[in-house]
Design an enzyme around this catalytic site. Sequence first.
Site, PDB file in Angstrom:
ATOM      1  N   SER A  71     -96.470  -5.447  45.796  1.00  0.00           N
ATOM      2  CA  SER A  71     -96.468  -6.687  46.584  1.00  0.00           C
ATOM      3  C   SER A  71     -95.968  -7.850  45.739  1.00  0.00           C
ATOM      4  CB  SER A  71     -97.875  -7.006  47.088  1.00  0.00           C
ATOM      5  OG  SER A  71     -98.268  -6.067  48.052  1.00  0.00           O
ATOM      6  N   LYS A 110    -103.279 -17.539  43.986  1.00  0.00           N
ATOM      7  CA  LYS A 110    -103.121 -18.982  44.145  1.00  0.00           C
ATOM      8  C   LYS A 110    -102.081 -19.333  45.203  1.00  0.00           C
ATOM      9  CE  LYS A 110    -104.465 -20.654  39.621  1.00  0.00           C
ATOM     10  NZ  LYS A 110    -103.835 -20.778  38.310  1.00  0.00           N
ATOM     11  N   HIS A 160     -98.141   0.843  50.496  1.00  0.00           N
ATOM     12  CA  HIS A 160     -99.431   0.766  51.195  1.00  0.00           C
ATOM     13  C   HIS A 160     -99.407   1.637  52.453  1.00  0.00           C
ATOM     14  CE1 HIS A 160     -99.774  -3.554  49.463  1.00  0.00           C
ATOM     15  NE2 HIS A 160    -100.687  -2.837  48.852  1.00  0.00           N
ATOM     16  N   ARG A 197    -100.012   4.203  41.184  1.00  0.00           N
ATOM     17  CA  ARG A 197     -98.597   4.501  40.966  1.00  0.00           C
ATOM     18  C   ARG A 197     -98.323   4.871  39.523  1.00  0.00           C
ATOM     19  NH1 ARG A 197     -97.431  -1.415  42.861  1.00  0.00           N
ATOM     20  NH2 ARG A 197     -99.205  -1.423  41.456  1.00  0.00           N
TER      21      ARG A 197
END
Length: 169
Positions: free
Chosen positions: A132, A45, A21, A94
């Site tokens: 992530s 979640k 990022h 990516r």
Amino acid sequence: MAAAPRLAVFPGSFDPLTNGHLDLINRATRLFDRVIVSVLRNPGKEPLFSLNDRLAILNEVFAGRPEIEVVAFEGLLVDFLRTRGASVVVRGIRSASDLDYERHMALTNHHMLPAADTVLLLPAAEFGHISSSLVREIAALGGSVRGLVPPAVESWIERRPRAGRTAQV
Ligand code: PNS
């Protein structure tokens, strides 16, 4: 007549911000005068970091960078673009599967807001494997995320309270 400052929105969950990022946002600041890093309120979640923590991390990493603004958003991205008078979204790709996903999002956003265009950037090759979700998994299992995230994020991960951290089960 002076040209309008070129504004771009870089949206994401940033749970957490990765070196990928960071590379993309830095690239975006070379293409646009101002970049709004917009953080989705509800990423998944079980987030690694709360919205407030993600905003605090991003503000820490981008301290002293007046061309970058960090804000939360919820609801549709196109509504956020309308509110901020922005029409350019920047996202990174990516891989071919990223391209497929981003293409659908870009076209759907454009359908909802015809003024909106998405600029897709490639990160440096060394960041092409970072996600992530893998960082969250490594962090949850107690592994090292060094080199995958900025040092500030690494220390937030190390310091975060974890339920059952000392449990022997
Ligand atoms: O970092 P992420 O999780 O890949 O980011 C995804 C994000 C936040 C860019 C996307 O989920 C989004 O824009 N969500 C807001 C809701 C929305 O506008 N949905 C329609 C997209 S076509």
